[in-house]
Design a protein around this motif. Structure first.
Motif, PDB file in Angstrom:
ATOM      1  N   SER A   1      -2.332  10.212  30.770  1.00 21.91           N
ATOM      2  CA  SER A   1      -1.770  11.562  30.862  1.00 21.91           C
ATOM      3  C   SER A   1      -1.337  12.078  29.505  1.00 21.91           C
ATOM      4  N   SER A   2      -1.229  11.168  28.508  1.00 19.02           N
ATOM      5  CA  SER A   2      -0.795  11.608  27.188  1.00 19.02           C
ATOM      6  C   SER A   2      -1.472  10.785  26.097  1.00 19.02           C
TER       7      SER A   2
ATOM      8  N   SER B   1       0.736  15.794  26.182  1.00 17.15           N
ATOM      9  CA  SER B   1       0.622  15.430  27.596  1.00 17.15           C
ATOM     10  C   SER B   1      -0.159  16.514  28.319  1.00 17.15           C
TER      11      SER B   1
END
Length: 101
Positions: free
Chosen positions: A84-85, A29
């Motif tokens: 985001s990840s 992340s």
């Protein structure tokens, strides 16, 4: 600050700006300063992770700014939301862990 994490062991959930991401070994992340986030581990699967925090000023250093890295993270079209990840495969994960170690 900017925050990077790599899950080494365990299972759980990370919630980033209200969106759930399953956590398991190999999930990376990258959290920007304005993103609200929290991690919840499953009761019998505690999470072990690398967690690195970077000063936001790092984004504006010439070597990163000139490489386009800052634009990649902070700029670009609002039409596409950047994840985001990501989940690294076993080879990518092992390479990354050896670098972090």
């Amino acid at each position: 600050f900017l925050e990077f994490s790599l899950i080494l062991e365990g299972k759980g959930v990370e919630i980033i700006n209200g969106k759930r991401q399953e956590l398991m070994p190999g999930v990376c992340s990258f959290i920007l300063p304005y993103q609200i986030h929290e991690i919840h581990a499953e009761p019998n699967h505690p999470i072990k992770l690398y967690n690195c925090a970077f000063n936001m000023d790092l984004m504006f250093k010439p070597f990163l700014r000139d490489s386009g890295f800052t634009d990649l993270l902070l700029g670009g079209s609002t039409q596409f939301e950047k994840p985001s990840s990501i989940h690294l495969d076993i080879v990518q994960r092992n390479n990354f862990i050896s670098i972090l170690d």
